[in-house]
Design an enzyme around this catalytic site. Sequence first.
Site, PDB file in Angstrom:
ATOM      1  CB  THR A   7      -0.950   0.032   1.222  1.00 37.60           C
ATOM      2  OG1 THR A   7      -1.871   1.110   1.073  1.00 37.60           O
ATOM      3  CG2 THR A   7      -0.182   0.201   2.524  1.00 37.60           C
ATOM      4  CG  ASN A   8       2.222   3.793  -2.557  1.00 41.08           C
ATOM      5  OD1 ASN A   8       3.321   3.678  -2.029  1.00 41.08           O
ATOM      6  ND2 ASN A   8       1.999   3.438  -3.806  1.00 41.08           N
ATOM      7  CG  LEU A  10       1.677   7.525   4.229  1.00 40.24           C
ATOM      8  CD1 LEU A  10       2.255   8.920   4.478  1.00 40.24           C
ATOM      9  CD2 LEU A  10       2.784   6.483   4.242  1.00 40.24           C
ATOM     10  CG  ASP A  67      -9.509  -4.606  -3.054  1.00 38.67           C
ATOM     11  OD1 ASP A  67      -9.371  -3.392  -2.774  1.00 38.67           O
ATOM     12  OD2 ASP A  67     -10.158  -4.999  -4.027  1.00 38.67           O
ATOM     13  CG  PHE A 147      -8.220   5.457   6.477  1.00 40.19           C
ATOM     14  CD1 PHE A 147      -8.442   4.605   5.408  1.00 40.19           C
ATOM     15  CD2 PHE A 147      -7.720   4.914   7.657  1.00 40.19           C
ATOM     16  CE1 PHE A 147      -8.166   3.252   5.507  1.00 40.19           C
ATOM     17  CE2 PHE A 147      -7.441   3.557   7.758  1.00 40.19           C
ATOM     18  CZ  PHE A 147      -7.665   2.727   6.678  1.00 40.19           C
ATOM     19  N   GLY A 148     -11.053   7.001   4.814  1.00 38.79           N
ATOM     20  CA  GLY A 148     -12.045   6.395   3.926  1.00 38.79           C
ATOM     21  C   GLY A 148     -13.465   6.706   4.367  1.00 38.79           C
ATOM     22  CE  LYS A 170     -10.931   1.597  11.017  1.00 37.92           C
ATOM     23  NZ  LYS A 170     -10.234   2.457  10.067  1.00 37.92           N
ATOM     24  NE  ARG A 176      -7.047  -2.572   6.091  1.00 34.52           N
ATOM     25  CZ  ARG A 176      -7.919  -1.556   5.980  1.00 34.52           C
ATOM     26  NH1 ARG A 176      -8.211  -0.801   7.003  1.00 34.52           N
ATOM     27  NH2 ARG A 176      -8.481  -1.291   4.819  1.00 34.52           N
TER      28      ARG A 176
END
Length: 192
Positions: A7-8, A10, A67, A147-148, A170, A176
Site C-alpha cells: 500500500t501507499n 499511510l 482489498d 480514513f475512507g 477500531k 481489517r
Amino acid sequence: MKIVFATNNLNKLQEVQDLLPFFNVVGLKDIGCEEDIPETGDTLEENAKIKANFVKEKFGFNCISDDTGLEVEALNGEPGVHTARYSGDSRDPNKNMDKLLNELEGESNRKAQFRTAIALVLDDEQFVFEGVCKGEITKEKQGEKGFGYDPIFKPEGSYETFAEMDIDEKGRISHRGIAIQKLIIFLETIRY
C-alpha cells in the site's frame, strides 16, 4: 521478519503496523515501488492476490496486501470492489462518502458491511484471510479519526462511527483487524 504491506496509503500502513508489532512492516514506498499496482480483479480476493504477487515477483519480498469493500444492502452490495473509486478515479474519500449518502437519501435500510480480503505471499505459497464487520451507514459524517468511509460507518453494537474510535478500539472490531487476527494466528501456527 520484514514483510511488505502493498500500500501507499499511510493510514492503512500505520493501522497494519499497529496490528502486527512483531513484524517489520514496510510500505511500497519503503521498497522503492512508486507504481500504482493495477487492481483488475472482479473480487476483493483477486485484487489482494494481484498486489501481493506483483510485489513478490518484482521485488522478491514476502508480502501482504488487502482489498476492502463496503457492501451496502440497499445498493445490492455496491460499491463493493469499486469502493475506493466510487466517485471516480480521484479516490477522494469525501466525494465517495457524499455520493453514498446521496444514493441512500430517503432509504430506511442502512445496513452495510465492510469486507477485507488479505492475501499473504510467503515464500512460494499464497494464502487469503477474510474479515467482515457488519454495521450501518449513518445519515451524516461523524468523527475526525480514521480514513475512507469511517465517518459514515457505525459497526453493530456501537454508538460511534469508526471515525470516532481510537485506533486500538477500531482495530479490535474492524474488518481489517479481524482479517489480520486470522493472519496472526496462521503465522503463529507455522512458527514463522
